[in-house]
Design a protein around this motif. Structure first.
Motif, PDB file in Angstrom:
ATOM      1  N   ARG A   1      -4.644  15.243   0.627  1.00 17.66           N
ATOM      2  CA  ARG A   1      -3.840  15.994  -0.334  1.00 17.66           C
ATOM      3  C   ARG A   1      -4.562  16.005  -1.683  1.00 17.66           C
ATOM      4  O   ARG A   1      -5.276  15.050  -2.014  1.00 17.66           O
ATOM      5  CB  ARG A   1      -2.459  15.365  -0.471  1.00 17.66           C
ATOM      6  CG  ARG A   1      -1.551  15.625   0.727  1.00 17.66           C
ATOM      7  CD  ARG A   1      -0.243  14.880   0.597  1.00 17.66           C
ATOM      8  NE  ARG A   1      -0.435  13.421   0.724  1.00 17.66           N
ATOM      9  CZ  ARG A   1       0.515  12.526   0.591  1.00 17.66           C
ATOM     10  NH1 ARG A   1       1.742  12.932   0.299  1.00 17.66           N
ATOM     11  NH2 ARG A   1       0.261  11.249   0.740  1.00 17.66           N
ATOM     12  N   PRO A   2      -4.389  17.059  -2.470  1.00 14.28           N
ATOM     13  CA  PRO A   2      -5.065  17.101  -3.773  1.00 14.28           C
ATOM     14  C   PRO A   2      -4.783  15.890  -4.645  1.00 14.28           C
ATOM     15  O   PRO A   2      -5.627  15.487  -5.453  1.00 14.28           O
ATOM     16  CB  PRO A   2      -4.520  18.390  -4.401  1.00 14.28           C
ATOM     17  CG  PRO A   2      -4.197  19.257  -3.234  1.00 14.28           C
ATOM     18  CD  PRO A   2      -3.681  18.317  -2.176  1.00 14.28           C
ATOM     19  N   SER A   3      -3.613  15.259  -4.468  1.00 13.73           N
ATOM     20  CA  SER A   3      -3.259  14.096  -5.278  1.00 13.73           C
ATOM     21  C   SER A   3      -3.878  12.797  -4.762  1.00 13.73           C
ATOM     22  O   SER A   3      -3.826  11.775  -5.445  1.00 13.73           O
ATOM     23  CB  SER A   3      -1.742  13.945  -5.330  1.00 13.73           C
ATOM     24  OG  SER A   3      -1.220  13.779  -4.010  1.00 13.73           O
ATOM     25  N   ASN A   4      -4.457  12.829  -3.576  1.00 16.53           N
ATOM     26  CA  ASN A   4      -5.051  11.627  -2.978  1.00 16.53           C
ATOM     27  C   ASN A   4      -6.388  11.354  -3.668  1.00 16.53           C
ATOM     28  O   ASN A   4      -7.308  12.181  -3.640  1.00 16.53           O
ATOM     29  CB  ASN A   4      -5.258  11.833  -1.474  1.00 16.53           C
ATOM     30  CG  ASN A   4      -5.580  10.541  -0.749  1.00 16.53           C
ATOM     31  OD1 ASN A   4      -6.120   9.607  -1.331  1.00 16.53           O
ATOM     32  ND2 ASN A   4      -5.256  10.493   0.536  1.00 16.53           N
TER      33      ASN A   4
ATOM     34  N   ASP B   1      -8.265   6.769   4.768  1.00 20.64           N
ATOM     35  CA  ASP B   1      -7.161   7.160   3.889  1.00 20.64           C
ATOM     36  C   ASP B   1      -6.843   8.649   3.988  1.00 20.64           C
ATOM     37  O   ASP B   1      -6.013   9.157   3.222  1.00 20.64           O
ATOM     38  CB  ASP B   1      -7.497   6.818   2.431  1.00 20.64           C
ATOM     39  CG  ASP B   1      -7.585   5.319   2.197  1.00 20.64           C
ATOM     40  OD1 ASP B   1      -6.901   4.567   2.916  1.00 20.64           O
ATOM     41  OD2 ASP B   1      -8.350   4.896   1.306  1.00 20.64           O
ATOM     42  N   ALA B   2      -7.487   9.351   4.897  1.00 21.59           N
ATOM     43  CA  ALA B   2      -7.271  10.785   5.027  1.00 21.59           C
ATOM     44  C   ALA B   2      -5.837  11.078   5.471  1.00 21.59           C
ATOM     45  O   ALA B   2      -5.225  10.310   6.209  1.00 21.59           O
ATOM     46  CB  ALA B   2      -8.260  11.393   6.015  1.00 21.59           C
ATOM     47  N   ASP B   3      -5.318  12.192   5.025  1.00 24.85           N
ATOM     48  CA  ASP B   3      -3.981  12.622   5.425  1.00 24.85           C
ATOM     49  C   ASP B   3      -4.008  13.425   6.722  1.00 24.85           C
ATOM     50  O   ASP B   3      -2.975  13.597   7.363  1.00 24.85           O
ATOM     51  CB  ASP B   3      -3.347  13.467   4.314  1.00 24.85           C
ATOM     52  CG  ASP B   3      -3.170  12.665   3.025  1.00 24.85           C
ATOM     53  OD1 ASP B   3      -2.467  11.640   3.065  1.00 24.85           O
ATOM     54  OD2 ASP B   3      -3.750  13.058   2.004  1.00 24.85           O
ATOM     55  N   GLU B   4      -5.185  13.919   7.087  1.00 25.65           N
ATOM     56  CA  GLU B   4      -5.323  14.675   8.333  1.00 25.65           C
ATOM     57  C   GLU B   4      -6.795  14.699   8.726  1.00 25.65           C
ATOM     58  O   GLU B   4      -7.677  14.752   7.865  1.00 25.65           O
ATOM     59  CB  GLU B   4      -4.815  16.110   8.167  1.00 25.65           C
ATOM     60  CG  GLU B   4      -4.942  16.962   9.422  1.00 25.65           C
ATOM     61  CD  GLU B   4      -4.512  18.410   9.206  1.00 25.65           C
ATOM     62  OE1 GLU B   4      -4.313  19.106  10.217  1.00 25.65           O
ATOM     63  OE2 GLU B   4      -4.400  18.832   8.044  1.00 25.65           O
ATOM     64  N   LEU B   5      -7.057  14.655  10.023  1.00 23.11           N
ATOM     65  CA  LEU B   5      -8.404  14.864  10.546  1.00 23.11           C
ATOM     66  C   LEU B   5      -8.379  16.198  11.276  1.00 23.11           C
ATOM     67  O   LEU B   5      -7.822  16.307  12.371  1.00 23.11           O
ATOM     68  CB  LEU B   5      -8.815  13.735  11.491  1.00 23.11           C
ATOM     69  CG  LEU B   5     -10.248  13.828  12.046  1.00 23.11           C
ATOM     70  CD1 LEU B   5     -11.263  13.669  10.918  1.00 23.11           C
ATOM     71  CD2 LEU B   5     -10.480  12.775  13.120  1.00 23.11           C
TER      72      LEU B   5
END
Length: 305
Positions: free
Chosen positions: A87-90, A97-101
């Motif tokens: 996410r842009p805020s990450n 720590d990825a929100d999606e692969l």
């Protein structure tokens, strides 16, 4: 055929189904692409012409196991590229720590030059990525993501793609030539590309690199390529990924695969709603878990300033 069935049939090819998406405009564009002259009618294609078909049978098996291909030729390849999205805020760039692969299907046309021995005594060959097409769906951004080799907009100078290179990791020993092999080798890919979310171009003329070691054949097979193309903006936040499952393919399959990416950017193709729902459901607990961890960390910091 209604629009939904057409889109599903078109995308089915990219997943290995038997249906083909071969719009005439894409096929004509590929045949007339720069740097790929057509073989005159009645003339057999030569190995050093960019569009000459691959014919591994013309090379001695023992030679192909030990040495780079001796002739210049055009290669068509497909692979799977996996890129972590945030996410842009990450603020983290760590893959864990990825929100999606996201998984992208990739199609590439490259022109390879004959091998030479460089001034340091190592064997090498150079190649240029002429076309490169990646596509996949992101549940995080609820959009189709495509990468494509940059082309000049109207009125702009031509985009010159940089050379890529593959180098043997050992030098020939003139005392024992029978023991020498070009493999294992190291390969470096260089390309200038654009990134789209659906039909919106969000990255333009971005240079990127990828590399792999332990290459034991050309095209590379059974190796993992480090896909070093991270980028962050207000539109997307993607990390460095990997490229695997590289396979040589026919020109027809390449043109069809490339057509899927072009169709997505034109708004003609999309992933099925069922596929989107499946991806969203799989991603929801991951996002919830990361949100809970972020709230817990914020509370801990507030309690212990």
């Amino acid at each position: 055929m209604d629009r939904r069935n057409f889109m599903l049939q078109s995308f089915a090819f990219s997943l290995g189904a038997s249906s083909l998406y071969l719009p005439a405009a894409i096929a004509q564009e590929e045949a007339q692409s720069k740097g790929s002259p057509l073989t005159p009618k009645g003339q057999q294609p030569r190995g050093d012409q960019p569009d000459a078909p691959r014919d591994p049978g013309n090379q001695d098996p023992e030679m192909s196991r030990r040495f780079f291909p001796e002739l210049a030729e055009t290669e068509f390849e497909r692979s799977v590229i996996r890129v972590p999205l945030f996410r842009p805020s990450n603020t983290s760039s760590a893959p864990e720590d990825a929100d999606e692969l996201v998984e992208l299907r990739a199609y590439m046309r490259l022109e390879r030059k004959p091998p030479v021995t460089n001034r340091l005594g190592y064997r090498q060959f150079e190649f240029t990525i002429r076309n490169w097409e990646l596509f996949g769906y992101s549940a995080l951004y609820d959009a189709n993501i495509t990468f494509t080799a940059s082309e000049a907009d109207p009125g702009e100078p031509e985009v010159v793609q940089p050379r890529s290179i593959c180098v043997a990791l050992t030098r020939p020993d003139p005392r024992r030539p029978e023991e020498y092999s070009d493999y294992p080798a190291m390969i470096h890919y260089n390309a200038i590309y654009d990134i789209y979310l659906d039909s919106k171009r969000i990255v333009r003329k971005m240079p990127g690199v990828a590399m792999a070691t332990g290459v034991m054949q050309i095209p590379p097979h059974n190796v993992t390529v480090a896909f070093q193309k991270p980028f962050k903006s207000q539109d997307i936040n993607l990390g460095a990924g990997t490229c695997e499952d590289m396979q040589p393919i026919s020109k027809q399959e390449f043109v069809a695969g490339r057509g899927v990416g072009v169709g997505i950017r034109r708004g003609e193709l999309d992933l099925s709603d069922d596929r989107k729902s499946q991806l969203r459901e799989g991603l929801r607990p991951v996002i919830q878990q990361r949100d809970a961890a972020a709230r817990k960390e914020a509370a801990r910091r507030a309690a212990n300033p």
